[in-house]
Design a protein around this motif. Structure first.
Motif, short mmCIF file in Angstrom:
data_model
loop_
_atom_site.label_atom_id
_atom_site.label_comp_id
_atom_site.label_asym_id
_atom_site.label_seq_id
_atom_site.Cartn_x
_atom_site.Cartn_y
_atom_site.Cartn_z
N PHE A 72 0.88 -1.18 0.00
CA PHE A 72 0.00 0.00 0.00
C PHE A 72 0.91 1.22 0.00
CE2 PHE A 72 -3.02 2.58 2.92
CZ PHE A 72 -3.84 2.96 1.86
N SER A 112 -5.86 4.45 -6.91
CA SER A 112 -6.83 5.55 -6.78
C SER A 112 -6.12 6.81 -7.22
CB SER A 112 -7.31 5.69 -5.33
OG SER A 112 -6.25 6.18 -4.52
N ILE A 116 -6.38 17.65 -7.55
CA ILE A 116 -6.65 19.01 -7.08
C ILE A 116 -6.42 19.90 -8.29
CG2 ILE A 116 -5.95 20.87 -5.51
CD1 ILE A 116 -5.10 18.65 -3.52
N ASP A 148 -11.09 11.15 -6.62
CA ASP A 148 -11.76 12.32 -6.04
C ASP A 148 -11.24 13.55 -6.76
OD1 ASP A 148 -13.44 13.68 -4.19
OD2 ASP A 148 -11.69 14.21 -2.99
N LYS A 150 -11.08 17.88 -6.47
CA LYS A 150 -11.37 19.16 -5.82
C LYS A 150 -10.87 20.27 -6.72
CE LYS A 150 -13.29 17.39 -2.33
NZ LYS A 150 -12.68 16.77 -1.17
N VAL A 152 -9.54 24.36 -6.67
CA VAL A 152 -9.14 25.53 -5.87
C VAL A 152 -9.08 26.75 -6.79
CG1 VAL A 152 -7.91 24.19 -4.13
CG2 VAL A 152 -6.68 24.96 -6.17
N THR A 163 -2.62 12.97 -6.70
CA THR A 163 -2.13 12.04 -5.68
C THR A 163 -2.63 10.65 -6.02
OG1 THR A 163 -2.11 13.77 -4.00
CG2 THR A 163 -2.09 11.50 -3.21
N THR A 165 -2.60 6.52 -5.17
CA THR A 165 -2.37 5.54 -4.12
C THR A 165 -2.55 4.16 -4.74
OG1 THR A 165 -3.24 7.10 -2.51
CG2 THR A 165 -3.06 4.82 -1.79
N THR B 74 -10.52 7.20 -1.81
CA THR B 74 -9.57 8.31 -1.68
C THR B 74 -10.32 9.63 -1.67
OG1 THR B 74 -7.41 9.10 -2.44
CG2 THR B 74 -9.08 8.81 -4.13
N ASP B 75 -9.76 10.62 -0.99
CA ASP B 75 -10.34 11.96 -0.93
C ASP B 75 -9.24 12.99 -0.81
OD1 ASP B 75 -13.27 12.30 -0.92
OD2 ASP B 75 -13.17 10.81 0.67
N ALA B 76 -9.35 14.05 -1.63
CA ALA B 76 -8.44 15.18 -1.53
C ALA B 76 -9.13 16.26 -0.68
CB ALA B 76 -8.13 15.72 -2.92
N PHE B 77 -8.41 16.86 0.26
CA PHE B 77 -8.99 17.89 1.11
C PHE B 77 -8.27 19.21 0.90
CE2 PHE B 77 -10.41 13.97 2.82
CZ PHE B 77 -11.72 14.24 3.19
N VAL B 78 -9.07 20.25 0.61
CA VAL B 78 -8.53 21.59 0.32
C VAL B 78 -9.32 22.64 1.11
CG1 VAL B 78 -7.77 20.90 -2.01
CG2 VAL B 78 -10.05 21.91 -1.71
N TYR B 161 -2.65 20.96 1.68
CA TYR B 161 -3.70 20.08 1.15
C TYR B 161 -3.36 18.67 1.63
CZ TYR B 161 -4.45 23.85 -2.36
OH TYR B 161 -4.68 25.04 -3.01
N THR B 163 -4.40 14.53 1.03
CA THR B 163 -5.17 13.49 0.35
C THR B 163 -5.04 12.19 1.15
OG1 THR B 163 -4.79 14.51 -1.80
CG2 THR B 163 -5.46 12.20 -1.81
N THR B 165 -6.20 8.17 1.67
CA THR B 165 -6.74 7.00 0.98
C THR B 165 -6.89 5.91 2.03
OG1 THR B 165 -5.55 7.67 -0.99
CG2 THR B 165 -6.37 5.40 -0.95
N CYS B 353 -14.41 21.31 1.85
CA CYS B 353 -13.75 20.07 2.28
C CYS B 353 -12.53 19.83 1.41
CB CYS B 353 -14.71 18.88 2.26
SG CYS B 353 -15.39 18.51 0.66
#
Lengths: 353, 353
Positions: A72, A112, A116, A148, A150, A152, A163, A165, B74-78, B161, B163, B165, B353
């Motif tokens: 992983f 995954s 951004i 995912d 996002k 900006v 990113t 994974t 997975t999730d990107a956070f900004v 930022y 991300t 997973t 988010c």
């Protein structure tokens, strides 16, 4: 037909249409999680990566049960420029994660991707990136199963950060390094970093250098199968270059590594650029080369195996693991002198991956 | 002692010291993969997340073999601002990924974290974020096992930022939705989005609203075990809010959902802020609420179960799955009218988010 029914019909017809992104540039709405996000995901990401595991577009993907340990790994990519000779942020991200899995002795399986995006980023550029990711994933035999996105505001994120994974199935274990082990690099070093520096054009120099970005799982698995149980460690020489990887390997083993400078494969254009920029190729990133530590008596077979593969045609033994000076990397120069090779200090090559 | 030996000794002593980040702010060198990166990783990330799987700091982590399918998300956070009432980007990222795994019927197990840091970001703020991630991971019973850090120039990336997973083990499967199924929300809606809007201070209004960010795996597993085989779907209502999730659920089922406006749990301060900003709470993100579709005859038991849990104390049935109008969400208002609830269009609430 009532007015409400007309509205309902219109919505239903819209739902059935194949989604099309009409915007030429990314807007904040593409990151809001609503209609624009859904359209972008279906028209760009599903279009590029489409596969049965991704298709449900749920909160996550379900990976079929397997046996054995999993590898992983995750990597954030912020390379600048996004497109460069030999590749772009898309195949760089996929290959980077594929390689990290391969370095764990694993067969890469699932990826995954978290994006951004900068408001105003051309959708055509995003399609170039996703097409490149899809091609790299296909070449490496991995599936991009979830993601995912996002967005900006303009001025942030340089167009696109990715990113990735990865999950892989561990097929090989490593044995501890010992004195007498051979240190091998799988090909000429420093090409990715040098290509990015030239592509940026900051130095007003030109050169015929392309990134070496490539998926290394095939080469790694070929080596692991050719000399079973004889590979002590594999590390891809990315940020910090071969020098930093050697230091990590020496540190983990509690032994020293001595490198013969004359044996280091460096292509002349890379040597030239490094001389102009005052860089040592040992610290310049590769994105398609690994360092392998292999039992000394199997080194020849290992190098032969690597050289039989297109990505390892110039593989070479560059040094040995030795007793004493634990954690230290020493370089024996062409002139017979010896100097300490420390890990990278500072950041002579920012944003190369 | 020779000069070379003195140098070697000095390096060796440095190696043995526990790493300390002396910089008060992130520099480009922290992203270069060399000495500064290593120090940051050891002094901040390993310090916060330390566990046996992370400790080797290799190219990836090895996850012990398990049986059964895996969930992968997975999730990107900004989010902007990074710190807000009720949480910060750190626990938001961990909880967000934990929740996506829980929504797949999985028990969350392992997380990776990719950081994109802005040059100049205070190391103290990074420590706040990692401490918050560590606390959230511990609360959710997950381990942060691998990660990556990149640094971009000042003016990019808004500080940080993240991300995340996640990998989880699937423990529950879902059955297809049917007419007569109950639609349940696990608590009051719109609190995260409203809290972020207030925290940003753009509107010159104040209110006593905290983010609802929370790990939902416990609540989700409790529900799945209380009414086994009777849960049709779980979705956390993040970007796009409850309205967007309901549309996705209706679309997947090929059925319609009718929501009774009077039954929607919304706390008065959220109603107030939404009225001031011209927003519909149905579209405002939650980060600690889910929508569950449950067989109608088990709805009561489901709501009771949720209400027995601190995070589900105000759970409520808000509507029903119905035949006809496939993919449509309808809202029956307090005045007896009915209107179509579409997915979110545009982006009234960016960077929440």
């Amino acid at each position: 037909m009532s007015r409400e029914q007309q509205v309902l019909d219109r919505i239903e017809r819209a739902r059935r249409r194949r989604p099309v992104v009409r915007d030429e540039r990314i807007t904040m709405a593409h990151g809001a999680g609503g209609k624009a996000t859904r359209t972008l995901v279906e028209a760009v990401f599903v279009e590029a990566f489409g596969n049965p595991l991704l298709a449900p577009l749920g909160d996550g993907a379900t990976l079929p049960a397997g046996a054995g340990d999993l590898a992983f790994t995750t990597d954030a990519f912020v390379v600048s420029p996004l497109f460069f000779p030999g590749g772009d942020i898309g195949d760089l991200a996929v290959n980077g994660t594929v390689n990290d899995l391969a370095m764990c002795g694993a067969r890469p399986r699932y990826l995954s991707a978290g994006f951004i995006l900068e408001e105003g980023f051309p959708v055509a550029d995003l399609r170039r990136v996703t097409a490149s990711m899809a091609a790299a994933a296909s070449a490496a035999g991995v599936t991009i199963v979830t993601g995912d996105t996002k967005v900006v505001e303009r001025g942030k994120a340089d167009g696109c950060y990715v990113t990735t994974t990865g999950v892989g199935t561990v097929e090989h274990a490593f044995s501890a390094a010992r004195p007498g082990d051979a240190v091998i690099v799988s090909g000429p070093i420093g090409e990715h970093g040098a290509a990015i520096m030239l592509a940026r054009g900051d130095f007003g120099i030109e050169g015929d250098i392309a990134s070496d970005t490539a998926p290394l799982h095939g080469l790694a698995l070929a080596l692991l199968e050719a000399v079973p149980g004889q590979v002590r460690a594999l590390r891809d020489a990315t940020r910090g270059g071969v020098a930093t990887v050697l230091n990590e390997l020496a540190g983990t083993a509690g032994l020293s590594i001595t490198v013969e400078e004359d044996t280091l494969p460096v292509r002349p254009p890379v040597t030239g650029v490094c001389e102009l920029l005052g860089l040592d190729p040992l610290y310049v990133a590769c994105e398609g080369r690994f360092v392998a530590v292999v039992a000394g008596e199997h080194a020849e077979r290992a190098v032969e195996t690597l050289r039989g593969h297109a990505l390892g045609a110039q593989a070479a033994v560059i040094g040995r693991v030795e007793e004493g000076n634990p954690g230290m990397v020493l370089l024996r120069t062409g002139f017979g002198g010896t100097r300490v090779v420390d890990v990278l200090v500072g950041d002579p090559l920012p944003r190369i991956c």
